[in-house]
Design a protein around this motif. Structure first.
Motif, PDB file in Angstrom:
ATOM      1  N   LYS B  78      23.476  17.327   8.219  1.00 49.73           N
ATOM      2  CA  LYS B  78      22.311  17.295   8.986  1.00 49.73           C
ATOM      3  C   LYS B  78      21.333  17.275   7.761  1.00 49.73           C
ATOM      4  N   ILE B  79      20.211  16.526   7.979  1.00 52.08           N
ATOM      5  CA  ILE B  79      19.142  16.367   7.036  1.00 52.08           C
ATOM      6  C   ILE B  79      17.811  16.748   7.619  1.00 52.08           C
ATOM      7  N   GLN B  80      17.130  17.865   7.271  1.00 51.61           N
ATOM      8  CA  GLN B  80      15.909  18.310   7.887  1.00 51.61           C
ATOM      9  C   GLN B  80      15.218  18.942   6.940  1.00 51.61           C
ATOM     10  N   PRO B  81      13.818  18.365   6.715  1.00 55.16           N
ATOM     11  CA  PRO B  81      13.230  17.057   6.875  1.00 55.16           C
ATOM     12  C   PRO B  81      13.481  16.225   6.010  1.00 55.16           C
ATOM     13  N   ALA B  82      13.736  14.887   6.671  1.00 49.28           N
ATOM     14  CA  ALA B  82      14.222  13.531   5.672  1.00 49.28           C
ATOM     15  C   ALA B  82      13.044  13.234   5.021  1.00 49.28           C
ATOM     16  N   LYS B  83      13.623  12.749   3.422  1.00 54.94           N
ATOM     17  CA  LYS B  83      12.560  12.165   2.760  1.00 54.94           C
ATOM     18  C   LYS B  83      12.940  10.590   2.514  1.00 54.94           C
ATOM     19  N   LEU B  84      11.840   9.914   1.903  1.00 52.44           N
ATOM     20  CA  LEU B  84      12.155   8.438   1.605  1.00 52.44           C
ATOM     21  C   LEU B  84      13.514   8.420   0.930  1.00 52.44           C
ATOM     22  N   GLU B  85      13.741   9.238  -0.129  1.00 48.80           N
ATOM     23  CA  GLU B  85      14.633   9.072  -1.107  1.00 48.80           C
ATOM     24  C   GLU B  85      16.087   9.512  -0.535  1.00 48.80           C
ATOM     25  N   ASP B  86      16.019   9.777   0.602  1.00 50.74           N
ATOM     26  CA  ASP B  86      17.553   9.867   1.313  1.00 50.74           C
ATOM     27  C   ASP B  86      17.981   8.914   2.040  1.00 50.74           C
ATOM     28  N   SER B  87      17.138   7.713   1.916  1.00 49.52           N
ATOM     29  CA  SER B  87      17.851   6.612   2.555  1.00 49.52           C
ATOM     30  C   SER B  87      18.987   6.036   1.591  1.00 49.52           C
ATOM     31  N   ALA B  88      20.190   6.025   2.339  1.00 49.18           N
ATOM     32  CA  ALA B  88      21.417   5.647   1.559  1.00 49.18           C
ATOM     33  C   ALA B  88      22.428   5.476   2.672  1.00 49.18           C
ATOM     34  N   VAL B  89      23.566   5.511   2.245  1.00 51.08           N
ATOM     35  CA  VAL B  89      24.793   5.394   2.989  1.00 51.08           C
ATOM     36  C   VAL B  89      25.480   6.705   2.790  1.00 51.08           C
ATOM     37  N   TYR B  90      25.784   7.085   4.042  1.00 49.29           N
ATOM     38  CA  TYR B  90      26.495   8.642   4.035  1.00 49.29           C
ATOM     39  C   TYR B  90      27.747   8.172   4.565  1.00 49.29           C
ATOM     40  N   LEU B  91      28.624   8.518   3.545  1.00 46.91           N
ATOM     41  CA  LEU B  91      30.198   8.463   3.615  1.00 46.91           C
ATOM     42  C   LEU B  91      30.975   9.512   3.877  1.00 46.91           C
ATOM     43  N   CYS B  92      31.759   9.630   4.927  1.00 48.96           N
ATOM     44  CA  CYS B  92      32.675  10.735   4.883  1.00 48.96           C
ATOM     45  C   CYS B  92      34.304  10.263   4.568  1.00 48.96           C
ATOM     46  N   ALA B  93      34.891  11.290   4.026  1.00 51.52           N
ATOM     47  CA  ALA B  93      36.271  10.808   3.447  1.00 51.52           C
ATOM     48  C   ALA B  93      37.253  11.910   3.947  1.00 51.52           C
ATOM     49  N   SER B  94      38.440  11.933   3.891  1.00 56.59           N
ATOM     50  CA  SER B  94      39.432  12.926   4.156  1.00 56.59           C
ATOM     51  C   SER B  94      40.657  12.839   3.105  1.00 56.59           C
ATOM     52  N   SER B  95      41.281  13.831   3.021  1.00 56.15           N
ATOM     53  CA  SER B  95      42.568  13.584   2.457  1.00 56.15           C
ATOM     54  C   SER B  95      43.570  14.634   2.636  1.00 56.15           C
ATOM     55  N   PHE B  96      44.911  14.206   2.590  1.00 53.25           N
ATOM     56  CA  PHE B  96      45.872  15.390   2.895  1.00 53.25           C
ATOM     57  C   PHE B  96      46.216  16.365   1.747  1.00 53.25           C
ATOM     58  N   THR B  97      46.280  17.590   2.229  1.00 58.46           N
ATOM     59  CA  THR B  97      46.562  18.825   0.985  1.00 58.46           C
ATOM     60  C   THR B  97      47.571  19.338   1.413  1.00 58.46           C
ATOM     61  N   SER B  98      48.515  19.665   0.258  1.00 59.15           N
ATOM     62  CA  SER B  98      49.652  20.306   0.578  1.00 59.15           C
ATOM     63  C   SER B  98      49.750  21.376  -0.744  1.00 59.15           C
ATOM     64  N   GLY B  99      50.847  22.291  -0.774  1.00 58.83           N
ATOM     65  CA  GLY B  99      50.970  23.004  -1.903  1.00 58.83           C
ATOM     66  C   GLY B  99      51.127  22.469  -3.176  1.00 58.83           C
ATOM     67  N   ARG B 100      51.438  21.127  -3.227  1.00 54.72           N
ATOM     68  CA  ARG B 100      51.400  20.288  -4.436  1.00 54.72           C
ATOM     69  C   ARG B 100      50.202  19.804  -4.717  1.00 54.72           C
ATOM     70  N   GLY B 101      49.026  19.907  -4.024  1.00 54.97           N
ATOM     71  CA  GLY B 101      47.930  19.167  -4.386  1.00 54.97           C
ATOM     72  C   GLY B 101      47.440  18.744  -3.315  1.00 54.97           C
ATOM     73  N   THR B 102      46.119  17.803  -3.730  1.00 54.14           N
ATOM     74  CA  THR B 102      45.376  16.916  -2.550  1.00 54.14           C
ATOM     75  C   THR B 102      45.639  15.574  -3.210  1.00 54.14           C
ATOM     76  N   TYR B 103      45.819  14.788  -2.136  1.00 51.27           N
ATOM     77  CA  TYR B 103      46.095  13.248  -2.507  1.00 51.27           C
ATOM     78  C   TYR B 103      45.024  12.475  -2.279  1.00 51.27           C
ATOM     79  N   GLU B 104      45.021  11.022  -2.239  1.00 48.69           N
ATOM     80  CA  GLU B 104      43.966  10.042  -2.234  1.00 48.69           C
ATOM     81  C   GLU B 104      43.191  10.295  -0.993  1.00 48.69           C
ATOM     82  N   GLN B 105      41.941   9.827  -1.357  1.00 47.27           N
ATOM     83  CA  GLN B 105      41.022   9.929  -0.229  1.00 47.27           C
ATOM     84  C   GLN B 105      40.747   8.749   0.525  1.00 47.27           C
ATOM     85  N   TYR B 106      40.837   8.901   1.899  1.00 48.93           N
ATOM     86  CA  TYR B 106      40.387   7.601   3.064  1.00 48.93           C
ATOM     87  C   TYR B 106      39.074   7.846   3.584  1.00 48.93           C
TER      88      TYR B 106
END
Lengths: 114, 116
Positions: B78-106
């Motif tokens: 959430k953004i509150q309140p928004a400013k002009l400089e907040d104009s952008a693309v907001y990307l979400c990514a996820s990755s698998f995590t195990s006991g050996r570490g975290t892998y590539e992001q999608y």
């Protein structure tokens, strides 16, 4: 601190020509390295990754990259570019432990001439 | 396998208004990231979750940005309140995590925010 430099902001190649996109990184230990591609209006798609082992890694769409520790580089290559490869390419370095945080370069925009 | 889903894809708001973005990660991915990508730049990490806990929010402007992942699955930024400089693309990514570490992001397709 981690950092990634992509020296070329724009690159133009002719269709069928070879391509090399440069990436240099700064990291205190062995990093995880990635190349992503972003087409207009799209998210980032993973092209290839380096975690360990063979320093020449193959990816999707005919791309490959070579990890050179001595030069702190991870350059992306393709022997013959297709018009559909026109996009923006991002190199990223990831921590191999801790938060596994990524740092992205500023990107290289590829234009392909028919 | 379904990818990372984001909505809305586009949003136009006036400055000082509020806006919220939603992300549903790939099933089984414990780690979720929100990035801000300003035109001509690479993505910049805003916040990273592992399950429903915050791992890194050092670059999140906490006076106006907030994010949650209450059940350890989907997330809202959430953004509150928004400013002009907040104009952008907001990307979400996820990755698998195990006991050996975290892998590539999608990555999801992103939400393009325009603040006028």
């Amino acid at each position: 601190a981690q950092s990634v430099t992509q020296p070329d902001i724009h690159i133009t190649v002719s269709e069928g020509a070879s391509l090399e996109l440069r990436c240099n990184y700064s990291y205190g230990a062995t990093p995880y390295l990635f190349w992503y591609v972003q087409s207009p209006g799209q998210g980032l798609q993973l092209l290839l990754k380096y975690f360990s082992g063979d320093t020449l890694v193959q990816g999707i769409k005919g791309f490959e990259a070579e990890f050179k520790r001595s030069q702190s580089s991870f350059n992306l290559r393709k022997p013959s570019v297709h018009w559909s490869d026109a996009a923006e390419y991002f190199c990223a370095v990831g921590a191999a432990s801790g938060t596994y945080k990524y740092i992205f370069g500023t990107g290289t925009r590829l234009k392909v001439l028919a | 396998e379904a990818g990372v889903a984001q909505s809305p894809r586009y949003k136009i708001i006036e400055k000082r208004q509020s806006v919220a973005f939603w992300c549903n990660p790939i099933s089984g991915h414990a780690t979720l990231y929100w990035y801000q990508q300003i035109l001509g730049q690479g993505p910049k990490l805003l916040i990273q979750f592992q399950n429903n806990g915050v791992v890194d929010d050092s670059q999140l402007p906490k006076d106006r940005f907030s994010a949650e992942r209450l059940k350890g699955v989907d997330s809202t930024l959430k953004i509150q309140p928004a400013k002009l400089e907040d104009s952008a693309v907001y990307l979400c990514a996820s990755s698998f995590t195990s006991g050996r570490g975290t892998y590539e992001q999608y990555f999801g397709p992103g939400t393009r925010l325009t603040v006028t």
